[in-house]
Design a protein around this motif. Structure first.
Motif, PDB file in Angstrom:
ATOM      1  N   THR A  43      -1.377   2.750  -8.128  1.00 18.49           N
ATOM      2  CA  THR A  43      -0.764   3.854  -7.412  1.00 18.49           C
ATOM      3  C   THR A  43       0.429   3.359  -6.598  1.00 18.49           C
ATOM      4  OG1 THR A  43      -2.833   5.081  -7.290  1.00 18.49           O
ATOM      5  CG2 THR A  43      -1.201   5.571  -5.600  1.00 18.49           C
ATOM      6  N   HIS A  44       1.434   4.207  -6.466  1.00 17.47           N
ATOM      7  CA  HIS A  44       2.578   3.863  -5.615  1.00 17.47           C
ATOM      8  C   HIS A  44       2.072   3.638  -4.189  1.00 17.47           C
ATOM      9  CE1 HIS A  44       6.367   4.175  -3.451  1.00 17.47           C
ATOM     10  NE2 HIS A  44       6.997   4.067  -4.604  1.00 17.47           N
ATOM     11  N   PRO A  45       2.555   2.613  -3.501  1.00 15.52           N
ATOM     12  CA  PRO A  45       2.051   2.331  -2.154  1.00 15.52           C
ATOM     13  C   PRO A  45       2.238   3.473  -1.161  1.00 15.52           C
ATOM     14  CG  PRO A  45       3.326   0.489  -2.983  1.00 15.52           C
ATOM     15  CD  PRO A  45       3.535   1.616  -3.944  1.00 15.52           C
ATOM     16  N   PHE A  46       3.270   4.306  -1.348  1.00 15.18           N
ATOM     17  CA  PHE A  46       3.622   5.273  -0.317  1.00 15.18           C
ATOM     18  C   PHE A  46       3.544   6.733  -0.757  1.00 15.18           C
ATOM     19  CE2 PHE A  46       6.396   1.455   0.265  1.00 15.18           C
ATOM     20  CZ  PHE A  46       5.631   0.876   1.262  1.00 15.18           C
ATOM     21  N   PHE A  52      -8.579   5.312  -1.798  1.00 18.80           N
ATOM     22  CA  PHE A  52      -8.742   3.861  -1.865  1.00 18.80           C
ATOM     23  C   PHE A  52      -8.261   3.304  -3.216  1.00 18.80           C
ATOM     24  CE2 PHE A  52     -12.273   4.958   1.198  1.00 18.80           C
ATOM     25  CZ  PHE A  52     -11.638   4.445   2.319  1.00 18.80           C
ATOM     26  N   ASP A  53      -7.207   3.885  -3.755  1.00 16.34           N
ATOM     27  CA  ASP A  53      -6.655   3.424  -5.033  1.00 16.34           C
ATOM     28  C   ASP A  53      -6.069   2.019  -4.929  1.00 16.34           C
ATOM     29  OD1 ASP A  53      -7.231   5.990  -5.848  1.00 16.34           O
ATOM     30  OD2 ASP A  53      -5.191   6.494  -6.455  1.00 16.34           O
ATOM     31  N   SER A  54      -5.966   1.394  -6.089  1.00 17.27           N
ATOM     32  CA  SER A  54      -5.218   0.149  -6.215  1.00 17.27           C
ATOM     33  C   SER A  54      -3.729   0.411  -6.065  1.00 17.27           C
ATOM     34  CB  SER A  54      -5.500  -0.449  -7.593  1.00 17.27           C
ATOM     35  OG  SER A  54      -4.548  -1.408  -7.952  1.00 17.27           O
ATOM     36  N   THR A  55      -2.998  -0.579  -5.570  1.00 21.21           N
ATOM     37  CA  THR A  55      -1.533  -0.528  -5.503  1.00 21.21           C
ATOM     38  C   THR A  55      -1.001  -1.892  -5.944  1.00 21.21           C
ATOM     39  OG1 THR A  55      -1.162  -1.389  -3.271  1.00 21.21           O
ATOM     40  CG2 THR A  55      -1.743   0.957  -3.454  1.00 21.21           C
ATOM     41  N   ASP A 144      -3.967   1.171   2.480  1.00 21.63           N
ATOM     42  CA  ASP A 144      -3.699  -0.099   3.156  1.00 21.63           C
ATOM     43  C   ASP A 144      -4.955  -0.610   3.848  1.00 21.63           C
ATOM     44  OD1 ASP A 144      -2.010  -2.214   4.119  1.00 21.63           O
ATOM     45  OD2 ASP A 144      -1.953  -1.202   6.059  1.00 21.63           O
ATOM     46  N   TRP A 145      -5.679   0.289   4.504  1.00 20.17           N
ATOM     47  CA  TRP A 145      -6.935  -0.101   5.137  1.00 20.17           C
ATOM     48  C   TRP A 145      -7.967  -0.550   4.104  1.00 20.17           C
ATOM     49  CZ3 TRP A 145      -8.822  -0.885   9.988  1.00 20.17           C
ATOM     50  CH2 TRP A 145      -7.955  -0.582  11.050  1.00 20.17           C
ATOM     51  N   GLY A 146      -8.024   0.153   2.976  1.00 17.57           N
ATOM     52  CA  GLY A 146      -8.954  -0.256   1.928  1.00 17.57           C
ATOM     53  C   GLY A 146      -8.666  -1.659   1.428  1.00 17.57           C
ATOM     54  N   HIS A 147      -7.388  -1.977   1.254  1.00 11.63           N
ATOM     55  CA  HIS A 147      -7.029  -3.327   0.815  1.00 11.63           C
ATOM     56  C   HIS A 147      -7.454  -4.359   1.866  1.00 11.63           C
ATOM     57  CE1 HIS A 147      -5.095  -1.156  -2.232  1.00 11.63           C
ATOM     58  NE2 HIS A 147      -3.833  -1.273  -1.867  1.00 11.63           N
TER      59      HIS A 147
END
Length: 226
Positions: A43-46, A52-55, A144-147
């Protein structure tokens, strides 16, 4: 409100929950996708994407499941579908469901996940209910928190579990494909329900009815307009 950057270190020990092999799970997914296949799209970061997708900043395969049919359906299909203040049902746009199916799954092995079920669980990862209840506009921050939580719980955490926002009586989870060696999910036996079929749409409307929602009617054919 938990909309702030993650800290440098954990304030406590993350809560661990064991989900047992054989636990029934339900997944709403694109009909073309294998029910147990992880989503490997970054997923696009923004912009866009899920909680909680991957980026590109943390690439991993992921999938979302509900512990009940209502949670699985409402988390995917009832996002941003407000009530209009009237007494009639909400109408679910056809584009939201016609290419989706629900699959019946179960855990193939015991797995260990980070519990985000309660206030103490969230406080252990420096957060509050914002992390699991906020709407899509804040998903870049929740990703970001999920990462960050994944980094703090490497390599034992095979996913997160939290209360469903749209079905608070139930739970939902995200599972990761880069933690553990054995397949985490397997079909539970029943065939998937294809919402794009007449029978599947009828089944879906039965699930949506308690949520005061129904699928939007099919548009008339050209020769039926007049």
């Amino acid at each position: 409100m938990g909309k702030y950057p993650p800290p440098d270190t954990l304030p406590g020990e993350p809560s661990r929950a064991v989900l047992r092999a054989g636990t029934p799970l339900f997944r709403v997914h694109s009909t073309h996708r294998d029910p147990t296949a992880y989503n490997t799209r970054r997923t696009h970061p923004f912009y866009y994407g899920g909680r909680f997708d991957s980026t590109p900043f943390d690439p991993y395969g992921y999938l979302y499941v509900g512990f009940g049919v209502g949670a699985a359906v409402s988390e995917v299909l009832l996002r941003s579908l407000p009530f209009d203040g009237g007494h009639g049902p909400r109408l679910l746009p056809r584009v939201a469901f016609e290419r989706r199916s629900l699959s019946f799954l179960r855990l193939a092995a015991d797995i260990e996940v980070v519990s985000l079920m309660g206030g103490a669980d969230l406080a252990a990862v420096a957060q509050d209910a914002w992390l699991v209840h906020t709407e899509g506009a804040d998903y870049p921050q929740t990703r970001d928190w999920g990462h960050w939580i994944r980094r703090q719980t490497k390599s034992w955490a095979q996913g997160f579990v939290w209360p469903s926002k749209r079905e608070p009586a139930d739970r939902v989870a995200v599972l990761f494909d880069d933690r553990g060696e054995t397949p985490l999910l397997e079909p539970a036996g029943a065939a998937p329900v294809d919402f794009g079929t007449e029978e599947g749409e009828h089944w879906l409307n039965g699930v949506l009815a308690p949520y005061r929602t129904q699928t939007a009617p099919r548009p008339p054919r050209r020769n039926e307009e007049f």
